[in-house]
Motif scaffolding. Structure first.
Motif, PDB file in Angstrom:
ATOM      1  N   SER A 150     -51.463  -7.231 -20.246  1.00  0.00           N
ATOM      2  CA  SER A 150     -51.785  -5.522 -20.424  1.00  0.00           C
ATOM      3  C   SER A 150     -53.100  -5.546 -21.580  1.00  0.00           C
ATOM      4  CB  SER A 150     -50.604  -4.887 -20.999  1.00  0.00           C
ATOM      5  OG  SER A 150     -49.640  -4.910 -20.124  1.00  0.00           O
ATOM      6  N   ASN A 151     -53.141  -6.541 -22.621  1.00  0.00           N
ATOM      7  CA  ASN A 151     -54.233  -6.073 -23.588  1.00  0.00           C
ATOM      8  C   ASN A 151     -54.707  -7.467 -24.070  1.00  0.00           C
ATOM      9  OD1 ASN A 151     -52.043  -6.988 -25.734  1.00  0.00           O
ATOM     10  ND2 ASN A 151     -51.349  -4.913 -25.253  1.00  0.00           N
ATOM     11  N   ILE A 152     -55.634  -7.353 -24.938  1.00  0.00           N
ATOM     12  CA  ILE A 152     -56.180  -8.695 -25.414  1.00  0.00           C
ATOM     13  C   ILE A 152     -55.173  -9.473 -26.192  1.00  0.00           C
ATOM     14  CG2 ILE A 152     -57.301  -7.735 -27.890  1.00  0.00           C
ATOM     15  CD1 ILE A 152     -59.604  -9.041 -26.932  1.00  0.00           C
ATOM     16  N   GLU A 153     -54.341  -8.812 -27.186  1.00  0.00           N
ATOM     17  CA  GLU A 153     -53.433  -9.363 -28.028  1.00  0.00           C
ATOM     18  C   GLU A 153     -52.303 -10.173 -27.161  1.00  0.00           C
ATOM     19  OE1 GLU A 153     -53.956  -6.298 -28.316  1.00  0.00           O
ATOM     20  OE2 GLU A 153     -54.799  -6.227 -30.556  1.00  0.00           O
ATOM     21  N   GLU A 154     -51.881  -9.674 -25.817  1.00  0.00           N
ATOM     22  CA  GLU A 154     -50.936 -10.557 -24.978  1.00  0.00           C
ATOM     23  C   GLU A 154     -52.039 -11.664 -24.342  1.00  0.00           C
ATOM     24  OE1 GLU A 154     -49.323  -8.010 -22.146  1.00  0.00           O
ATOM     25  OE2 GLU A 154     -48.063  -6.892 -23.438  1.00  0.00           O
ATOM     26  N   LEU A 155     -53.128 -11.470 -24.041  1.00  0.00           N
ATOM     27  CA  LEU A 155     -54.111 -12.468 -23.618  1.00  0.00           C
ATOM     28  C   LEU A 155     -53.935 -13.724 -24.615  1.00  0.00           C
ATOM     29  CD1 LEU A 155     -55.925 -13.597 -21.392  1.00  0.00           C
ATOM     30  CD2 LEU A 155     -57.682 -12.595 -22.666  1.00  0.00           C
ATOM     31  N   ARG A 156     -54.255 -13.417 -26.109  1.00  0.00           N
ATOM     32  CA  ARG A 156     -54.440 -14.497 -26.926  1.00  0.00           C
ATOM     33  C   ARG A 156     -53.078 -15.064 -27.096  1.00  0.00           C
ATOM     34  NH1 ARG A 156     -57.878 -15.240 -30.508  1.00  0.00           N
ATOM     35  NH2 ARG A 156     -56.394 -15.625 -32.238  1.00  0.00           N
ATOM     36  N   ILE A 157     -52.118 -14.443 -27.237  1.00  0.00           N
ATOM     37  CA  ILE A 157     -50.797 -15.130 -27.356  1.00  0.00           C
ATOM     38  C   ILE A 157     -50.382 -16.137 -26.236  1.00  0.00           C
ATOM     39  CG2 ILE A 157     -48.237 -14.818 -27.358  1.00  0.00           C
ATOM     40  CD1 ILE A 157     -48.721 -12.109 -28.935  1.00  0.00           C
ATOM     41  N   LEU A 158     -50.834 -15.655 -24.717  1.00  0.00           N
ATOM     42  CA  LEU A 158     -50.619 -16.419 -23.673  1.00  0.00           C
ATOM     43  C   LEU A 158     -51.484 -17.659 -23.927  1.00  0.00           C
ATOM     44  CD1 LEU A 158     -49.390 -16.740 -20.688  1.00  0.00           C
ATOM     45  CD2 LEU A 158     -51.180 -15.656 -19.842  1.00  0.00           C
ATOM     46  N   LEU A 159     -52.717 -17.512 -24.025  1.00  0.00           N
ATOM     47  CA  LEU A 159     -53.457 -18.499 -24.193  1.00  0.00           C
ATOM     48  C   LEU A 159     -53.561 -19.622 -25.262  1.00  0.00           C
ATOM     49  CD1 LEU A 159     -56.901 -17.012 -22.533  1.00  0.00           C
ATOM     50  CD2 LEU A 159     -55.123 -18.160 -21.426  1.00  0.00           C
ATOM     51  N   LEU A 160     -53.336 -19.225 -26.325  1.00  0.00           N
ATOM     52  CA  LEU A 160     -52.963 -20.012 -27.648  1.00  0.00           C
ATOM     53  C   LEU A 160     -51.747 -21.131 -27.263  1.00  0.00           C
ATOM     54  CD1 LEU A 160     -53.225 -17.371 -30.501  1.00  0.00           C
ATOM     55  CD2 LEU A 160     -54.839 -19.450 -29.973  1.00  0.00           C
ATOM     56  N   GLN A 161     -51.105 -20.920 -26.296  1.00  0.00           N
ATOM     57  CA  GLN A 161     -49.973 -21.922 -26.031  1.00  0.00           C
ATOM     58  C   GLN A 161     -50.614 -23.111 -25.418  1.00  0.00           C
ATOM     59  OE1 GLN A 161     -46.192 -20.126 -24.452  1.00  0.00           O
ATOM     60  NE2 GLN A 161     -47.558 -18.550 -24.154  1.00  0.00           N
ATOM     61  N   TYR A 162     -52.083 -22.957 -25.092  1.00  0.00           N
ATOM     62  CA  TYR A 162     -52.511 -24.054 -24.434  1.00  0.00           C
ATOM     63  C   TYR A 162     -54.073 -24.568 -24.891  1.00  0.00           C
ATOM     64  CZ  TYR A 162     -49.330 -22.356 -20.743  1.00  0.00           C
ATOM     65  OH  TYR A 162     -48.272 -21.782 -20.196  1.00  0.00           O
ATOM     66  N   GLN A 163     -54.420 -25.538 -24.494  1.00  0.00           N
ATOM     67  CA  GLN A 163     -55.678 -26.058 -24.966  1.00  0.00           C
ATOM     68  C   GLN A 163     -56.702 -25.623 -23.902  1.00  0.00           C
ATOM     69  OE1 GLN A 163     -55.930 -30.339 -25.714  1.00  0.00           O
ATOM     70  NE2 GLN A 163     -53.701 -30.354 -26.005  1.00  0.00           N
ATOM     71  N   VAL A 164     -57.497 -24.420 -24.255  1.00  0.00           N
ATOM     72  CA  VAL A 164     -58.340 -23.715 -23.184  1.00  0.00           C
ATOM     73  C   VAL A 164     -59.686 -24.190 -23.300  1.00  0.00           C
ATOM     74  CG1 VAL A 164     -59.054 -21.504 -22.473  1.00  0.00           C
ATOM     75  CG2 VAL A 164     -56.590 -21.649 -23.586  1.00  0.00           C
ATOM     76  N   LYS A 165     -60.177 -24.512 -22.179  1.00  0.00           N
ATOM     77  CA  LYS A 165     -61.520 -24.957 -21.912  1.00  0.00           C
ATOM     78  C   LYS A 165     -62.162 -24.252 -20.935  1.00  0.00           C
ATOM     79  CE  LYS A 165     -60.530 -28.712 -24.308  1.00  0.00           C
ATOM     80  NZ  LYS A 165     -60.923 -28.869 -25.840  1.00  0.00           N
ATOM     81  N   GLU A 166     -63.684 -24.114 -21.061  1.00  0.00           N
ATOM     82  CA  GLU A 166     -64.436 -23.395 -20.244  1.00  0.00           C
ATOM     83  C   GLU A 166     -64.402 -23.746 -18.723  1.00  0.00           C
ATOM     84  OE1 GLU A 166     -68.856 -21.457 -19.852  1.00  0.00           O
ATOM     85  OE2 GLU A 166     -68.546 -23.006 -21.355  1.00  0.00           O
TER      86      GLU A 166
END
Length: 255
Positions: free
Chosen positions: A239-255
């Motif tokens: 729903s928002n940028i905070e939820e996106l950060r929490i979701l993606l911080l669980q992984y090693q995000v690459k481009e």
């Protein structure tokens, strides 16, 4: 928040520097460790203070650069030295401090499990090399290290369960990132994000840039940035940028 984080890290670094200075100067007053396997290579009365002073220098470098690979080097070097010179418990602490730092700061992004496993193998070999102090002490050291590993994993599992309730429902029940375990690598390009979307997401995720900072850096309006992120939110089911950060911080995000 960022200032507090940096401040706390500097406090730990300063306290660590004091500890290393004390250890270095005190080791000058001692006769080394005649039973250490290092003694077969070089006099420990020289090796021990030399290594401590090298780590003192590295601690100063860390205070200046805030490069976490520097402090990781200190942990690894001190772990090897203290284990082999009759301070095994302290060396074991340094080893697990290095592992925790790697995990928390994601210092190893490519095949972290393999590299951490290699660290454990080297750690075990180092413990075996303490046989010069007596086999019974070596067995105690190995069993103590195993206990530390089990204890830290236990605490980690407890904290993970307790903190999971703090995750928003959109994150806990998210189906966008399917088949990926926490800590694994994901590529934004696999989710049909265009180049600008990928760039903005990584700027927020890794550099913690706000909408305003992203708009200023890339010379676009804040409304454009928000529109781009709104499209990303739909893709990842948040729903928002905070939820996106929490979701993606669980992984090693690459481009």
């Amino acid at each position: 928040m960022n200032r507090n984080r940096i401040s706390s890290e500097r406090v730990v670094a300063v306290v660590g520097l004091v500890f290393l200075l004390v250890a270095a100067f005190m080791s000058l007053l001692m006769n080394g460790d005649k039973r250490s396997i290092i003694e077969y290579i070089a006099p420990t009365r020289i090796v021990i203070p030399t290594v401590h002073f090298i780590c003192v220098f590295l601690a100063i470098v860390f205070l200046i650069t805030q490069n976490f690979y520097v402090i990781l080097s200190i942990f690894v070097i001190e772990s090897e030295l203290t284990i082999l010179t009759n301070y095994e418990e302290l060396g074991i602490f340094f080893f697990y401090a290095a592992v925790i730092l790697i995990l928390c700061k994601e210092l190893i992004t490519k095949k972290p499990r393999n590299k951490i496993s290699l660290m454990f193998v080297i750690h075990l070999i180092t413990l075996v090399l303490t046989y010069t102090h007596g086999v019974k002490y070596t067995l105690i050291d190995i069993s103590y290290s195993m206990f530390c590993f089990a204890f830290y994993m236990w605490i980690y599992s407890i904290l993970k369960k307790k903190l999971s309730c703090l995750f928003p429902q959109n994150v806990r029940e998210n189906n966008a990132v399917i088949g990926k375990k926490a800590g694994s690598e994901i590529k934004l390009s696999d989710y049909n994000l265009n180049e600008r979307q990928r760039t903005f997401v990584l700027e927020n995720l890794h550099n913690k840039l706000s909408y305003k900072e992203i708009s200023e850096k890339y010379f676009v309006s804040i409304s454009t940035v928000k529109k781009i992120f709104a499209e990303v939110f739909k893709i990842f089911g948040v729903s928002n940028i905070e939820e996106l950060r929490i979701l993606l911080l669980q992984y090693q995000v690459k481009e």
